[in-house]
Design an enzyme around this catalytic site. Sequence first.
Site, PDB file in Angstrom:
ATOM      1  CB  ALA A   1      -0.935   0.008   1.198  1.00 16.75           C
ATOM      2  CB  ALA A   2       4.403   1.962  -0.631  1.00 21.64           C
ATOM      3  N   GLY A   3       2.158   3.184  -2.398  1.00 23.80           N
ATOM      4  CA  GLY A   3       1.694   4.240  -3.300  1.00 23.80           C
ATOM      5  C   GLY A   3       0.405   4.866  -2.829  1.00 23.80           C
ATOM      6  CG  ASP A   4      -3.126   2.592  -2.697  1.00 17.87           C
ATOM      7  OD1 ASP A   4      -3.133   3.130  -3.816  1.00 17.87           O
ATOM      8  OD2 ASP A   4      -3.430   1.393  -2.506  1.00 17.87           O
TER       9      ASP A   4
END
Length: 304
Positions: free
Chosen positions: A250-253
Amino acid sequence: MPANVVVIGSLNMDLVTRAPRLPRGGETLIGESFSTIPGGKGANQAVAAARLGAQVSMVGCVGSDAYGQQLRGALLAEGIDCQAVSVVDGSSGVALIVVDDNSQNAIVIVAGANGELTPTVLERFDAVLQSADVIICQLEVPDATVGHALKRGRELGKTVILNPAPASRALPSEWYAYVDYLIPNESEAMVLSGLAVDSLETAEAAATQLIASGAGKVIVTLGAQGLVFANGSSFEHFPAPRVKAVDTTAAGDTFVGGFAAALASGKDEAEAIRFGQVAAALSVTRAGAQPSIPTLLEVQAFKS
């Protein structure tokens, strides 16, 4: 309180297994663990913005199954306004995720109820969009709905963020003019620009092309290399905070949600970018999608 960040997008139940490595075609691997975790790019970004200080409304669809109840309940537990999360007959969206020992992942998404988020549904909740300062969209719901949301956001004079993920094709050309901040990662920037993106220099070239297509400003995220910010007249490289990665799911989110929350709170672009980067860095030190997203206090306490 009225929402200052509105997220229009997907809610998925993530079915996550860990394995020593990602399987090859036709291969069966023995997994190490399995869990069900609320996710979906839209819901993840909504949770990130909420935990990081914003008042958030979610616009989306869940199924009439048990997963739908759990997905909606997870957002309500974060204090997110779910008046615009509709329940439709059938199954909720799911994402099948394999995470390897190097924290890389492979994901297959089944849209389910997310495919029922139509422009007509969105029009019913126009008052929610009107309340926003920042509107966020991604690409896990129908293109017609994304296009409608982007255009409506521009008509209302809101700050419009598009995270073009997952990107498997070029965007409709008219979308770019509606977008204040286009935020692709390197693979998405490559799909959209047609250029190989594997360095700061190639990220700048891709961002230049995307701005030429009509996007207001572009942020190309590059994982451990940080990101490149382009505003049409200059570029700036923001190095990534240094952490030990466990799971990058979920890094980009988390970055998108944190960036939006910071903008909505009045931070300038550079402050908002650094804030989003710290939030994303903390998220990769933990497993799972929504469970990995940090709180505002954790970001404020972070020391690189």
